[in-house]
Scaffold this active site. Structure first.
Site, PDB file in Angstrom:
ATOM      1  N   LYS A  10       1.003  -1.196  -0.517  1.00 21.74           N
ATOM      2  CA  LYS A  10      -0.201   0.128   0.022  1.00 21.74           C
ATOM      3  C   LYS A  10       0.928   0.941   0.097  1.00 21.74           C
ATOM      4  O   LYS A  10       2.045   1.612   0.198  1.00 21.74           O
ATOM      5  CB  LYS A  10      -0.940   0.561   1.289  1.00 21.74           C
ATOM      6  CG  LYS A  10      -0.409   0.061   2.277  1.00 21.74           C
ATOM      7  CD  LYS A  10       0.679   1.176   3.170  1.00 21.74           C
ATOM      8  CE  LYS A  10       0.703   1.507   4.622  1.00 21.74           C
ATOM      9  NZ  LYS A  10       1.455   2.166   4.549  1.00 21.74           N
ATOM     10  N   PRO A  95       9.147  -4.592   0.544  1.00 24.48           N
ATOM     11  CA  PRO A  95       9.843  -4.108   1.647  1.00 24.48           C
ATOM     12  C   PRO A  95       9.436  -4.256   2.993  1.00 24.48           C
ATOM     13  O   PRO A  95       8.535  -4.043   3.355  1.00 24.48           O
ATOM     14  CB  PRO A  95       9.754  -2.767   1.281  1.00 24.48           C
ATOM     15  CG  PRO A  95      10.362  -2.517  -0.365  1.00 24.48           C
ATOM     16  CD  PRO A  95       8.678  -3.681  -0.625  1.00 24.48           C
ATOM     17  N   ALA A  97      10.142  -2.731   6.905  1.00 33.11           N
ATOM     18  CA  ALA A  97      10.492  -2.184   6.993  1.00 33.11           C
ATOM     19  C   ALA A  97      10.158  -1.199   6.578  1.00 33.11           C
ATOM     20  O   ALA A  97      10.583   0.001   7.272  1.00 33.11           O
ATOM     21  CB  ALA A  97      11.561  -2.316   8.265  1.00 33.11           C
ATOM     22  N   MET A 100       5.044   0.238   3.684  1.00 36.76           N
ATOM     23  CA  MET A 100       4.384   0.111   2.671  1.00 36.76           C
ATOM     24  C   MET A 100       3.501  -1.292   3.137  1.00 36.76           C
ATOM     25  O   MET A 100       2.428  -2.277   2.146  1.00 36.76           O
ATOM     26  CB  MET A 100       5.223  -0.602   1.727  1.00 36.76           C
ATOM     27  CG  MET A 100       5.838   0.371   0.684  1.00 36.76           C
ATOM     28  SD  MET A 100       6.766   0.303  -1.208  1.00 36.76           S
ATOM     29  CE  MET A 100       5.456   0.151  -1.764  1.00 36.76           C
ATOM     30  N   GLY A 103       4.647  -6.269   6.576  1.00 30.36           N
ATOM     31  CA  GLY A 103       4.182  -7.182   7.553  1.00 30.36           C
ATOM     32  C   GLY A 103       3.094  -7.794   7.799  1.00 30.36           C
ATOM     33  O   GLY A 103       2.034  -8.923   7.486  1.00 30.36           O
ATOM     34  N   ASP A 137      -2.500  -1.407  10.113  1.00 31.27           N
ATOM     35  CA  ASP A 137      -2.953  -2.366   8.558  1.00 31.27           C
ATOM     36  C   ASP A 137      -3.342  -3.655   8.249  1.00 31.27           C
ATOM     37  O   ASP A 137      -3.468  -2.929   7.111  1.00 31.27           O
ATOM     38  CB  ASP A 137      -1.223  -1.628   8.194  1.00 31.27           C
ATOM     39  CG  ASP A 137      -0.920  -0.180   8.463  1.00 31.27           C
ATOM     40  OD1 ASP A 137      -2.231   0.998   7.985  1.00 31.27           O
ATOM     41  OD2 ASP A 137       0.838   0.091   8.275  1.00 31.27           O
TER      42      ASP A 137
END
Length: 297
Positions: A10, A95, A97, A100, A103, A137
């Site tokens: 995102k 990526p 950390a 985006m 996790g 998120d």
């Protein structure tokens, strides 16, 4: 038998942040856009719960039960009285950390995959409830598209998008901790009143119309000053993207990935090439959005 789920990254086209709440969180007005950069989560029956990871960021991914994918499996299993004995494999392309939601994507993907593998039959509402327990998120990673997140960002309202937006993402050397960025935001906000976070009407209209120029004029990230304070080198990357013709340049979420809005696919490739040549970042990717959220393949 195994189940494979694809989940997108995102970008926050607006991240408005309120003051710290008594629980330590912050109220947000968070406008999410899912973009075509994906992790793939595969779950397979196993003797015990284990997590593996492959891909360019694999060495940075925790493989214990702190991983959101493992936590998702454990939470759903506990609710259903099941043994969470699955092998979760993460094919990593978002990526780590990087601001985006990589996790978070893994958590949403593992949850959807385990629900399908176990035939748990969780409703959309229950899946979103579990996602919100896992992290702010994670619900958006499940639903994708475009949405306004309020509260901690977990309460979502789908947004209309009238076209495709083209983005370039520059990955920095190193990462930024989201809690550390929020702590720096709080430090920088000391002594001043932080306004209540509100979604920009101009930005929502630009999304609805598919108007890249109007969107560029309205994007914002209240965490950007804090991210730049902790990672000053990002300013050079932002400037390189602007000089290359990006319509807008901003830190993605809590960073340190930087995001650049381009007019179209051709312009995005030109910005990407200029960023690669600038040597101000580790890697550059091009992606467009909105795209669908977590999807069983």
């Amino acid at each position: 038998m195994s189940v494979r789920v694809r989940v997108p990254a995102k970008v926050n086209v607006q991240l408005a942040v309120g003051g710290a709440r008594p629980d330590g969180f912050h109220d947000l007005a968070n406008v999410f856009l899912a973009v075509g950069m994906y992790d793939e989560i595969t779950v397979t029956p196993a003797d015990e719960l284990r997590v593996t990871c492959s891909g360019p960021y694999a060495e940075q991914v925790p493989l214990d039960r702190t991983n959101l994918a493992a936590r998702a499996a454990l939470t759903l299993a506990q609710r259903r009285g099941l043994d969470p004995a699955v092998h979760i494999h993460i094919a990593k392309d978002i990526p780590v950390a990087g601001g985006m939601a990589g996790g978070s994507a893994d958590g949403a993907g593992a949850l959807l995959a385990c629900d399908a593998l176990w035939g748990a039959g969780a409703s959309r509402e229950e899946l979103l409830e579990i996602c919100a327990e896992l992290g702010s998120d994670v619900p958006f990673s499940l639903v994708g598209g475009a949405a306004l997140g309020v509260g901690r960002g977990e309460r979502l309202t789908a947004l209309e998008v009238g076209g495709t937006f083209y983005w370039v993402f520059a990955m920095a050397e190193g990462g930024l901790s989201t809690p550390a960025v929020f702590r720096e935001f709080d430090r920088m906000a000391q002594g001043r009143e932080v306004p209540e976070p509100v979604a920009s009407a101009e930005l929502l209209e630009a999304l609805a119309k598919g108007d890249a120029d109007a969107l560029a004029a309205a994007v914002s990230n209240d965490l950007q000053p804090a991210a730049l304070s902790l990672f000053p080198e990002l300013a050079e990357t932002l400037e390189a993207g602007r000089e290359a013709g990006a319509l807008a340049a901003l830190v993605s979420g809590s960073g340190p990935t930087t995001a650049f809005l381009a007019r179209d696919a051709e312009a995005a490739e030109k910005v990407a090439e200029a960023l690669r040549e600038s040597r101000t970042c580790r890697a550059v990717r091009v992606a467009a959005g909105p795209v669908a959220g977590a999807t069983v393949l």
